[in-house]
Design a protein around this motif. Structure first.
Motif, PDB file in Angstrom:
ATOM      1  N   THR A 161       0.824  -1.209   0.000  1.00  4.99           N
ATOM      2  CA  THR A 161       0.000   0.000   0.000  1.00  4.99           C
ATOM      3  C   THR A 161       0.857   1.257   0.000  1.00  4.99           C
ATOM      4  O   THR A 161       0.607   2.207  -0.756  1.00  4.99           O
ATOM      5  N   ILE A 162       1.872   1.286   0.832  1.00  5.80           N
ATOM      6  CA  ILE A 162       2.731   2.475   0.912  1.00  5.80           C
ATOM      7  C   ILE A 162       3.528   2.659  -0.380  1.00  5.80           C
ATOM      8  O   ILE A 162       3.634   3.778  -0.906  1.00  5.80           O
ATOM      9  N   LEU A 163       4.072   1.567  -0.903  1.00  2.25           N
ATOM     10  CA  LEU A 163       4.829   1.665  -2.155  1.00  2.25           C
ATOM     11  C   LEU A 163       3.917   2.076  -3.310  1.00  2.25           C
ATOM     12  O   LEU A 163       4.329   2.844  -4.193  1.00  2.25           O
ATOM     13  N   ALA A 164       2.677   1.604  -3.291  1.00  2.00           N
ATOM     14  CA  ALA A 164       1.718   2.018  -4.317  1.00  2.00           C
ATOM     15  C   ALA A 164       1.425   3.508  -4.212  1.00  2.00           C
ATOM     16  O   ALA A 164       1.281   4.201  -5.223  1.00  2.00           O
ATOM     17  N   ALA A 165       1.338   4.016  -2.993  1.00  2.00           N
ATOM     18  CA  ALA A 165       1.087   5.443  -2.793  1.00  2.00           C
ATOM     19  C   ALA A 165       2.234   6.278  -3.350  1.00  2.00           C
ATOM     20  O   ALA A 165       2.020   7.319  -3.995  1.00  2.00           O
ATOM     21  N   LEU A 166       3.457   5.842  -3.094  1.00  2.00           N
ATOM     22  CA  LEU A 166       4.621   6.540  -3.648  1.00  2.00           C
ATOM     23  C   LEU A 166       4.578   6.561  -5.171  1.00  2.00           C
ATOM     24  O   LEU A 166       4.814   7.590  -5.813  1.00  2.00           O
ATOM     25  N   TYR A 167       4.279   5.412  -5.743  1.00  2.00           N
ATOM     26  CA  TYR A 167       4.210   5.299  -7.201  1.00  2.00           C
ATOM     27  C   TYR A 167       3.092   6.185  -7.761  1.00  2.00           C
ATOM     28  O   TYR A 167       3.295   6.926  -8.724  1.00  2.00           O
ATOM     29  N   CYS A 168       1.919   6.102  -7.141  1.00  5.19           N
ATOM     30  CA  CYS A 168       0.757   6.828  -7.655  1.00  5.19           C
ATOM     31  C   CYS A 168       0.909   8.341  -7.501  1.00  5.19           C
ATOM     32  O   CYS A 168       0.415   9.102  -8.343  1.00  5.19           O
ATOM     33  N   ALA A 169       1.578   8.780  -6.457  1.00  5.95           N
ATOM     34  CA  ALA A 169       1.797  10.220  -6.297  1.00  5.95           C
ATOM     35  C   ALA A 169       2.572  10.770  -7.489  1.00  5.95           C
ATOM     36  O   ALA A 169       2.259  11.843  -8.022  1.00  5.95           O
ATOM     37  N   GLU A 170       3.584  10.031  -7.919  1.00  9.48           N
ATOM     38  CA  GLU A 170       4.367  10.461  -9.082  1.00  9.48           C
ATOM     39  C   GLU A 170       3.515  10.434 -10.346  1.00  9.48           C
ATOM     40  O   GLU A 170       3.557  11.369 -11.161  1.00  9.48           O
ATOM     41  N   ILE A 171       2.725   9.381 -10.514  1.00  3.84           N
ATOM     42  CA  ILE A 171       1.903   9.236 -11.712  1.00  3.84           C
ATOM     43  C   ILE A 171       0.842  10.330 -11.790  1.00  3.84           C
ATOM     44  O   ILE A 171       0.617  10.938 -12.855  1.00  3.84           O
ATOM     45  N   ILE A 172       0.176  10.612 -10.685  1.00  2.00           N
ATOM     46  CA  ILE A 172      -0.882  11.627 -10.687  1.00  2.00           C
ATOM     47  C   ILE A 172      -0.292  13.011 -10.946  1.00  2.00           C
ATOM     48  O   ILE A 172      -0.895  13.837 -11.635  1.00  2.00           O
ATOM     49  N   GLU A 173       0.904  13.254 -10.426  1.00  2.00           N
ATOM     50  CA  GLU A 173       1.568  14.522 -10.715  1.00  2.00           C
ATOM     51  C   GLU A 173       1.846  14.647 -12.209  1.00  2.00           C
ATOM     52  O   GLU A 173       1.705  15.727 -12.795  1.00  2.00           O
ATOM     53  N   ARG A 174       2.205  13.544 -12.860  1.00  2.00           N
ATOM     54  CA  ARG A 174       2.414  13.560 -14.310  1.00  2.00           C
ATOM     55  C   ARG A 174       1.104  13.851 -15.042  1.00  2.00           C
ATOM     56  O   ARG A 174       1.105  14.533 -16.077  1.00  2.00           O
ATOM     57  N   MET A 175       0.016  13.314 -14.542  1.00  2.00           N
ATOM     58  CA  MET A 175      -1.289  13.593 -15.142  1.00  2.00           C
ATOM     59  C   MET A 175      -1.573  15.093 -15.113  1.00  2.00           C
ATOM     60  O   MET A 175      -2.061  15.679 -16.090  1.00  2.00           O
ATOM     61  N   GLY A 176      -1.252  15.727 -13.981  1.00  2.00           N
ATOM     62  CA  GLY A 176      -1.406  17.174 -13.901  1.00  2.00           C
ATOM     63  C   GLY A 176      -0.519  17.898 -14.890  1.00  2.00           C
ATOM     64  O   GLY A 176      -0.923  18.900 -15.512  1.00  2.00           O
ATOM     65  N   ASP A 177       0.711  17.399 -15.070  1.00  2.00           N
ATOM     66  CA  ASP A 177       1.624  18.000 -16.049  1.00  2.00           C
ATOM     67  C   ASP A 177       1.035  17.934 -17.452  1.00  2.00           C
ATOM     68  O   ASP A 177       1.157  18.889 -18.237  1.00  2.00           O
ATOM     69  N   LEU A 178       0.407  16.814 -17.789  1.00  2.00           N
ATOM     70  CA  LEU A 178      -0.162  16.659 -19.126  1.00  2.00           C
ATOM     71  C   LEU A 178      -1.330  17.621 -19.345  1.00  2.00           C
ATOM     72  O   LEU A 178      -1.485  18.187 -20.439  1.00  2.00           O
ATOM     73  N   ALA A 179      -2.136  17.818 -18.325  1.00  2.00           N
ATOM     74  CA  ALA A 179      -3.199  18.820 -18.434  1.00  2.00           C
ATOM     75  C   ALA A 179      -2.602  20.216 -18.622  1.00  2.00           C
ATOM     76  O   ALA A 179      -3.103  21.023 -19.423  1.00  2.00           O
ATOM     77  N   ALA A 180      -1.513  20.487 -17.903  1.00  2.00           N
ATOM     78  CA  ALA A 180      -0.836  21.781 -18.052  1.00  2.00           C
ATOM     79  C   ALA A 180      -0.256  21.942 -19.456  1.00  2.00           C
ATOM     80  O   ALA A 180      -0.229  23.051 -20.009  1.00  2.00           O
ATOM     81  N   HIS A 181       0.222  20.844 -20.061  1.00  2.00           N
ATOM     82  CA  HIS A 181       0.739  20.905 -21.431  1.00  2.00           C
ATOM     83  C   HIS A 181      -0.375  21.312 -22.408  1.00  2.00           C
ATOM     84  O   HIS A 181      -0.131  22.062 -23.366  1.00  2.00           O
ATOM     85  N   ILE A 182      -1.574  20.793 -22.188  1.00  2.00           N
ATOM     86  CA  ILE A 182      -2.710  21.176 -23.030  1.00  2.00           C
ATOM     87  C   ILE A 182      -2.965  22.675 -22.902  1.00  2.00           C
ATOM     88  O   ILE A 182      -3.131  23.395 -23.895  1.00  2.00           O
ATOM     89  N   ALA A 183      -2.977  23.151 -21.662  1.00  2.00           N
ATOM     90  CA  ALA A 183      -3.208  24.574 -21.418  1.00  2.00           C
ATOM     91  C   ALA A 183      -2.087  25.422 -22.020  1.00  2.00           C
ATOM     92  O   ALA A 183      -2.338  26.501 -22.579  1.00  2.00           O
ATOM     93  N   ALA A 184      -0.854  24.951 -21.919  1.00  2.00           N
ATOM     94  CA  ALA A 184       0.272  25.696 -22.481  1.00  2.00           C
ATOM     95  C   ALA A 184       0.173  25.787 -24.000  1.00  2.00           C
ATOM     96  O   ALA A 184       0.578  26.797 -24.600  1.00  2.00           O
ATOM     97  N   THR A 185      -0.369  24.752 -24.634  1.00  2.00           N
ATOM     98  CA  THR A 185      -0.571  24.790 -26.082  1.00  2.00           C
ATOM     99  C   THR A 185      -1.608  25.840 -26.450  1.00  2.00           C
ATOM    100  O   THR A 185      -1.459  26.553 -27.456  1.00  2.00           O
ATOM    101  N   VAL A 186      -2.652  25.937 -25.649  1.00  2.00           N
ATOM    102  CA  VAL A 186      -3.648  26.996 -25.859  1.00  2.00           C
ATOM    103  C   VAL A 186      -2.981  28.365 -25.757  1.00  2.00           C
ATOM    104  O   VAL A 186      -3.199  29.255 -26.598  1.00  2.00           O
TER     105      VAL A 186
END
Length: 214
Positions: A79-104
């Protein structure tokens, strides 16, 4: 002692849930900025990405302290290792949304996509946002369909991505190379957002079952 430890694990889950909420909202706003050519909204999405970065840092700090101080084993360790992994992944998801906004922002005042693709990108944004919301359900344990539903949503995003790419590479495309490049990049950002959500869902499923889904 164990009760306090499991309270800490619950808090860790709440931190991930909050991160997922921020990623889902970032995708919703980025898509709206794209559809409306809304510079102010795009700027806000880019600026707000820092908040998701801070949440990731806090989540990682919490998980690392639990690893160092509690010496968890078996399911708790997963559970803890999954949380560490998912925190990084979800942050990347936010980055991808920001990339869309930056393209706009980069293309403003011109729209980044032609009117003919507006409905397709609106659907892409909805499906990607649905995946972030479903991921929240997996984190909180309130998603009975689990990984299978996430896989189905990802297939829908993949189909939309393929439709966009077929359009920009088809013989009927008349909006030029620059617009085609924008469209291809934007579609890729949505597709990667979905892939990241699936990756996180797979790790959460492993934390629960001890077996990685196919």
């Amino acid at each position: 002692m164990r009760e306090a430890f499991h309270g800490e694990l619950a808090q860790l889950g709440e931190q991930l849930d909050a991160m997922c909420g921020l990623a889902a909202e970032a995708m919703r706003r980025a898509t709206q900025a794209l559809l409306d050519t809304d510079l102010a909204l795009a700027e806000r999405v880019v600026a707000d990405d820092d908040e998701l970065d801070r949440h990731r840092g806090a989540c990682e700090d919490h998980a690392q302290k639990l690893l160092a101080l509690q010496a968890p084993v078996a399911g708790d360790l997963r559970t803890i290792l999954a949380a560490l992994y998912c925190a990084e992944i979800i942050e990347r998801m936010g980055d991808l949304a920001a990339h869309i906004a930056a393209t706009v922002r980069f293309n403003h005042p011109e729209p980044a996509i032609p009117p003919s693709l507006r409905d397709l990108f609106a659907t892409l944004g909805q499906r990607a946002g649905d995946m972030a919301i479903h991921l929240r359900g997996l984190i909180s344990g309130f998603s009975p369909d689990g990984f299978a539903e996430m896989d189905r949503l990802d297939d829908a995003v993949d189909a939309l991505h393929a439709e966009v790419m077929a359009t920009v590479t088809g013989t009927d495309w008349s909006d030029g190379v620059r617009t085609a490049t924008n469209v291809a990049l934007l579609a890729r950002f949505y597709e990667r957002f979905a892939d990241q959500a699936v990756s996180a869902a797979r790790r959460l499923d492993f934390a629960t079952t001890g077996t990685l889904p196919n």
